[in-house]
Design a protein around this motif. Structure first.
Motif, PDB file in Angstrom:
ATOM      1  N   ASP A 118      46.928  19.997   6.625  1.00 57.11           N
ATOM      2  CA  ASP A 118      46.586  19.565   7.978  1.00 57.11           C
ATOM      3  C   ASP A 118      45.371  18.650   8.004  1.00 57.11           C
ATOM      4  O   ASP A 118      45.134  17.964   8.989  1.00 57.11           O
ATOM      5  N   HIS A 119      44.590  18.668   6.934  1.00 57.16           N
ATOM      6  CA  HIS A 119      43.454  17.764   6.791  1.00 57.16           C
ATOM      7  C   HIS A 119      43.663  16.960   5.513  1.00 57.16           C
ATOM      8  O   HIS A 119      43.918  17.529   4.460  1.00 57.16           O
ATOM      9  N   ILE A 120      43.564  15.640   5.627  1.00 63.88           N
ATOM     10  CA  ILE A 120      43.928  14.749   4.525  1.00 63.88           C
ATOM     11  C   ILE A 120      42.692  14.025   3.994  1.00 63.88           C
ATOM     12  O   ILE A 120      41.879  13.516   4.767  1.00 63.88           O
ATOM     13  N   GLU A 121      42.548  13.976   2.683  1.00 60.20           N
ATOM     14  CA  GLU A 121      41.534  13.145   2.042  1.00 60.20           C
ATOM     15  C   GLU A 121      42.159  11.804   1.658  1.00 60.20           C
ATOM     16  O   GLU A 121      43.325  11.737   1.267  1.00 60.20           O
ATOM     17  N   LEU A 122      41.369  10.734   1.765  1.00 62.33           N
ATOM     18  CA  LEU A 122      41.881   9.388   1.518  1.00 62.33           C
ATOM     19  C   LEU A 122      41.807   8.969   0.060  1.00 62.33           C
ATOM     20  O   LEU A 122      42.582   8.117  -0.384  1.00 62.33           O
ATOM     21  N   ALA A 123      40.903   9.527  -0.691  1.00 62.20           N
ATOM     22  CA  ALA A 123      40.719   9.116  -2.092  1.00 62.20           C
ATOM     23  C   ALA A 123      42.012   9.266  -2.879  1.00 62.20           C
ATOM     24  O   ALA A 123      42.684  10.295  -2.819  1.00 62.20           O
ATOM     25  N   GLY A 124      42.379   8.196  -3.585  1.00 66.60           N
ATOM     26  CA  GLY A 124      43.575   8.211  -4.409  1.00 66.60           C
ATOM     27  C   GLY A 124      44.850   7.858  -3.677  1.00 66.60           C
ATOM     28  O   GLY A 124      45.894   7.654  -4.318  1.00 66.60           O
ATOM     29  N   ARG A 125      44.792   7.772  -2.362  1.00 70.92           N
ATOM     30  CA  ARG A 125      46.003   7.423  -1.603  1.00 70.92           C
ATOM     31  C   ARG A 125      46.142   5.908  -1.507  1.00 70.92           C
ATOM     32  O   ARG A 125      45.195   5.153  -1.740  1.00 70.92           O
ATOM     33  N   THR A 126      47.340   5.457  -1.152  1.00 70.89           N
ATOM     34  CA  THR A 126      47.657   4.033  -1.147  1.00 70.89           C
ATOM     35  C   THR A 126      47.634   3.467   0.258  1.00 70.89           C
ATOM     36  O   THR A 126      48.275   3.997   1.163  1.00 70.89           O
ATOM     37  N   MET A 127      46.879   2.398   0.432  1.00 69.16           N
ATOM     38  CA  MET A 127      46.850   1.662   1.693  1.00 69.16           C
ATOM     39  C   MET A 127      47.560   0.330   1.510  1.00 69.16           C
ATOM     40  O   MET A 127      47.256  -0.422   0.578  1.00 69.16           O
ATOM     41  N   ALA A 128      48.504   0.027   2.394  1.00 67.12           N
ATOM     42  CA  ALA A 128      49.175  -1.273   2.406  1.00 67.12           C
ATOM     43  C   ALA A 128      48.597  -2.104   3.540  1.00 67.12           C
ATOM     44  O   ALA A 128      48.688  -1.715   4.701  1.00 67.12           O
ATOM     45  N   VAL A 129      48.011  -3.229   3.199  1.00 67.61           N
ATOM     46  CA  VAL A 129      47.417  -4.122   4.187  1.00 67.61           C
ATOM     47  C   VAL A 129      48.362  -5.297   4.389  1.00 67.61           C
ATOM     48  O   VAL A 129      48.628  -6.062   3.453  1.00 67.61           O
ATOM     49  N   ILE A 130      48.865  -5.438   5.602  1.00 64.10           N
ATOM     50  CA  ILE A 130      49.791  -6.521   5.914  1.00 64.10           C
ATOM     51  C   ILE A 130      48.998  -7.651   6.553  1.00 64.10           C
ATOM     52  O   ILE A 130      48.648  -7.613   7.721  1.00 64.10           O
ATOM     53  N   GLY A 131      48.697  -8.661   5.744  1.00 65.20           N
ATOM     54  CA  GLY A 131      47.860  -9.768   6.178  1.00 65.20           C
ATOM     55  C   GLY A 131      46.468  -9.632   5.603  1.00 65.20           C
ATOM     56  O   GLY A 131      45.659  -8.866   6.116  1.00 65.20           O
ATOM     57  N   LEU A 132      46.181 -10.356   4.529  1.00 66.17           N
ATOM     58  CA  LEU A 132      44.897 -10.227   3.847  1.00 66.17           C
ATOM     59  C   LEU A 132      43.959 -11.372   4.240  1.00 66.17           C
ATOM     60  O   LEU A 132      43.305 -11.986   3.408  1.00 66.17           O
TER      61      LEU A 132
END
Length: 364
Positions: free
Chosen positions: A178-192
């Motif tokens: 129920d609580h998520i840590e961001l470290a190690g997860r993948t972010m997709a950025v659409i438009g750099l």
């Protein structure tokens, strides 16, 4: 010493290791017709017509940047047509149908990053437009990460509602998802571009995320981006991501690109963050995605309809955090805006290439 300090401001504005962004570098050779680029520095006074008022100190900063005496005349939109016949430089925007009334118009500096106001008639004109790309990006990127944390740590959803009810109640258990840590997860950025670059940089260096991205313009891959491809990768990149960030400009090609097939293809545990333009989103598909559990949640600073109507079903979603398109607001933003405009005035009055020239056909 120059009459105003701009170099450090611009470096901070662009928030990059080098003073100029890739788009600035690309634009600097495309700014004005060749004759204008090779002309001698200006000698006659310059009057800029502005649809936006500036504070007295800001006017002084703009005047100090100019190589010639400079006047800023602020007008209301209803008064603009009467001023156009003698207008050389405009701060604002003008539809293509008005260009017949502006035979002397040589440059438009818009006060925004987006240029959706350009119609087909204007796109065909030779009048160059410069925008505020990257000027607002630091605040927008910080808001984006804030929206994401408000979702992953439930700060802006369950706990915000509990605070309003004066409740202290835990969600889940110490070991549940129920609580998520961001470290190690993948972010997709659409438009750099400006926004996407700053979000990606913060996600990687600040939160140890793996960042992948798409962008329509060829560019070197930043070292903090694991993989960068052209927009044809879009259908696949969204499937891989734990967080998808909408940071592309609004063009005919990106209109409603975040639609039902896209939301259905995302991980059920993924979050959607919208930061650039609301026109990228199919709002009813997003509502279904949130209510039916296609995705875990959404953080929105932009929306197709602004302001969002009070009866829109997005307000009924329990897993959404919304800010009213204020992510680029702040004192620092205004200082960067004025410094950037001043730099372009300095360049214009010295017959130098302008910064942030818009590719009118591409729409950014």
């Amino acid at each position: 010493m120059p009459p105003f300090t701009v170099t450090n401001d611009l470096r901070y504005t662009l928030a990059m290791p080098t003073p100029l962004s890739r788009r600035t570098l690309l634009a600097s050779t495309l700014t004005l017709p060749l004759a204008a680029q090779t002309a001698a520095p200006r000698r006659e006074p310059l009057r800029i017509v502005s649809l936006t008022p500036f504070d007295p100190d800001e006017v002084k900063q703009l005047q100090a940047a100019s190589a010639v005496p400079l006047e800023i005349e602020v007008v209301k939109r209803a008064e603009l047509r009467a001023k156009l016949p003698e207008t050389e430089v405009l701060y604002g925007d003008v539809p293509g149908k008005e260009l017949d009334f502006a035979p002397k118009l040589k440059w438009i500096q818009t006060g925004a990053a987006g240029v959706e106001w350009m119609d087909e008639e204007f796109r065909k004109s030779p009048v160059p437009v410069t925008n505020m790309a990257r000027v607002f990006a630091p605040g927008i990127a910080e808001t984006g990460m804030g929206l994401l944390l408000a979702l992953t740590r439930r700060i802006g959803t369950d706990y915000a509602r509990q605070t309003m009810r004066r409740e202290w109640k835990t969600i889940g258990t110490v070991r549940s998802a129920d609580h998520i840590e961001l470290a190690g997860r993948t972010m997709a950025v659409i438009g750099l571009g400006g926004i996407g670059y700053e979000v990606a940089r913060r996600a990687h260096f600040g939160f140890d995320m793996r960042v992948i991205a798409t962008d329509a313009r060829p560019m070197p891959r930043p070292h903090f981006v694991a993989e960068l491809r052209d927009p044809s990768w879009f259908p696949e990149i969204v499937k891989q991501a734990d967080v998808v960030v909408a940071a592309a400009p609004h063009t005919p090609q990106t209109n409603r690109m975040f639609n039902e097939p896209v939301f259905r293809s995302m991980k059920k545990t993924a979050y959607f963050i919208a930061l650039s333009r609301g026109g990228l989103i199919d709002d009813m598909a997003l509502v279904r995605a949130l209510k039916e559990g296609w995705i875990a949640g959404a953080g929105l600073d932009v929306f197709p309809q602004e302001p969002i109507p009070s009866n829109h079903p997005i307000w009924d979603c329990q897993n959404v955090v919304i800010t009213p398109h204020t992510s680029g607001w702040g004192e620092e933003r205004q200082r960067r805006l004025v410094a950037f405009f001043a730099e372009n005035i300095r360049r214009y009055t010295r017959a130098l290439p302008l910064l942030n020239v818009v590719d009118k056909q591409a729409g950014y």
